[in-house]
Scaffold this active site. Structure first.
Site, PDB file in Angstrom:
ATOM      1  N   ASP A 113      33.472  36.511  38.592  1.00 22.26           N
ATOM      2  CA  ASP A 113      34.771  36.802  37.903  1.00 22.26           C
ATOM      3  C   ASP A 113      36.036  36.568  38.634  1.00 22.26           C
ATOM      4  O   ASP A 113      37.845  37.342  38.587  1.00 22.26           O
ATOM      5  CB  ASP A 113      34.384  38.544  37.709  1.00 22.26           C
ATOM      6  CG  ASP A 113      33.890  38.874  36.482  1.00 22.26           C
ATOM      7  OD1 ASP A 113      33.951  37.992  35.018  1.00 22.26           O
ATOM      8  OD2 ASP A 113      32.847  39.620  37.195  1.00 22.26           O
ATOM      9  N   ASP A 174      30.260  36.597  28.705  1.00 23.25           N
ATOM     10  CA  ASP A 174      32.456  36.458  29.347  1.00 23.25           C
ATOM     11  C   ASP A 174      32.295  35.670  29.623  1.00 23.25           C
ATOM     12  O   ASP A 174      34.146  35.942  30.283  1.00 23.25           O
ATOM     13  CB  ASP A 174      31.749  37.834  30.173  1.00 23.25           C
ATOM     14  CG  ASP A 174      30.898  39.110  29.747  1.00 23.25           C
ATOM     15  OD1 ASP A 174      29.716  38.868  29.349  1.00 23.25           O
ATOM     16  OD2 ASP A 174      30.825  40.090  29.908  1.00 23.25           O
TER      17      ASP A 174
END
Length: 390
Positions: A113, A174
């Site tokens: 991330d 994602d």
């Protein structure tokens, strides 16, 4: 009764209702009210160990997380975007403070991330100071760190390290969002390796992450030794075959963004196909705010997910620019119109640095259900700025 007189009376009544509604809307969105809405961000003091992630209205409590949390970069990003919207230097000063707290994450190789954390903060900051070498260096170092998670055999960046008893090399939809930082790192550094990794990841996702109806799986698990697909499952959706709303948003946004950097028409076609799946789904509510999962059997009593709506609305502004399909632009405007109401805007009397209500974080874990969440605000502000730029 005279028919003409009756019709005229109906017209007057309709007009009076319309004017009344517009007056209420104007009052709600008055300059004073907007200042109150955003001023809460100015009152929230910087804390390097406690990034605001979500807010429990029931408990009147802010959920705070450290910089290692995947959501940490959104708050600084919100401040940068508020500065761009208001031209108030107080937001800029706060944005600089909160952004600086994330610098140490450039060395964190335990997460995929990096884009969410670093690019939503430092990337937003770089927009306002294009010569800031410190910000550029941090983005490049973060991209180098993220690149260590790339597996050439699989052709993807590893998403998660947990659940190793079930997964070998999990890749989540994602992860498309983190490619933007890699693409930008190549533009900044002229090192093409970042761009190449982003393209390979996008191609692998394009090949394996989508169903025949153009929806996407949340998780695809690979054999890291052979690159073959082991499992196609979910971690945050209702079940393995369901369509998790925010996941569809990540897919639309991610491939639209990837097209921006590559002009690979396959990416644009993929974004459009999933966008059309989303827009035409029978379970998409009339106001455009999706249920957290399109296949939750409790619909219409299932929680909504404003964050999914804002991710999609922001992506659609960009998708419209490439396709000139008015439907995408109208949906984005519709979402903003829907969200600019007392049903979705967090009450100004609540002293928490959030804007929108009714997002769903992680339904399977019953975590952050029907709450204001920082990334819902981020993509809302981004949608406002993208519409303004048109």
């Amino acid at each position: 009764m005279n028919t003409k007189l009756y019709n005229f009376s109906i017209l007057l009544l309709t007009l009076s209702i319309f004017v009344s509604c517009k007056q209420q809307e104007k009052t709600f969105n008055s300059e004073e009210n907007l200042k109150t809405r955003y001023h809460k961000f100015l009152d929230y003091k910087p804390d390097s160990l406690a990034f605001p992630r979500s807010f429990s209205i029931l408990k009147n409590e802010i959920n705070k997380v450290p910089s290692k949390d995947w959501t940490s970069g959104f708050y600084a990003g919100n401040l940068w975007q508020l500065y761009e919207l208001t031209h108030n230097n107080q937001y800029k000063e706060l944005a600089q403070n909160w952004t600086s707290f994330i610098e140490k994450e450039k060395f964190n190789d335990k997460t995929h991330d990096m884009g969410f954390k670093v690019f939503c903060s430092y990337g937003q900051g770089l927009k306002h100071n294009k010569t800031n070498q410190e910000y550029k260096d941090i983005i490049i170092k973060s991209s180098q760190t993220l690149s260590t998670r790339f597996n050439e055999t699989v052709g993807s960046i590893r998403s998660w390290d947990f659940n190793k008893e079930n997964w070998n090399f999990p890749v989540i939809i994602d992860n498309m969002m983190n490619l933007e930082m890699l693409f930008e790192a190549t533009k900044i550094s002229k090192d093409s390796s970042f761009h190449k990794i982003a393209v390979k990841h996008a191609n692998t996702t394009l090949k394996n992450q989508f169903r025949e109806d153009n929806s996407c799986f949340h998780v695809v698990d690979y054999n890291q030794e052979t690159g073959t697909v082991r499992l196609k499952v979910t971690h945050q959706g209702y079940n393995d075959s369901s369509s998790w709303a925010r996941g569809q948003g990540w897919a639309i946004y991610g491939f639209t963004m990837a097209y921006r950097y590559t002009h690979d028409k396959r990416y644009l076609d993929r974004a459009e196909a999933t966008a059309n799946f989303y827009l035409n789904h029978e379970n998409l509510p009339a106001d455009g705010i999706p249920y957290w999962d399109f296949n939750d059997p409790s619909i219409p009593n299932a929680p909504r997910d404003v964050s999914a709506a804002t991710v999609v609305s922001s992506a659609f502004v960009e998708l419209y620019q490439y396709t000139k399909n008015q439907i995408y632009l109208e949906y984005s405007k519709k979402i903003i119109d829907t969200l600019e109401s007392s049903e979705y805007i967090l009450e100004p009397t609540i002293n928490a640095p959030f804007i929108l209500k009714h997002s769903t974080g992680n339904w399977p874990k019953k975590d952050e259900i029907d709450e204001p969440i920082v990334y819902g605000d981020y993509y809302y502000l981004e949608t406002l700025l993208r519409l303004k730029s048109l």
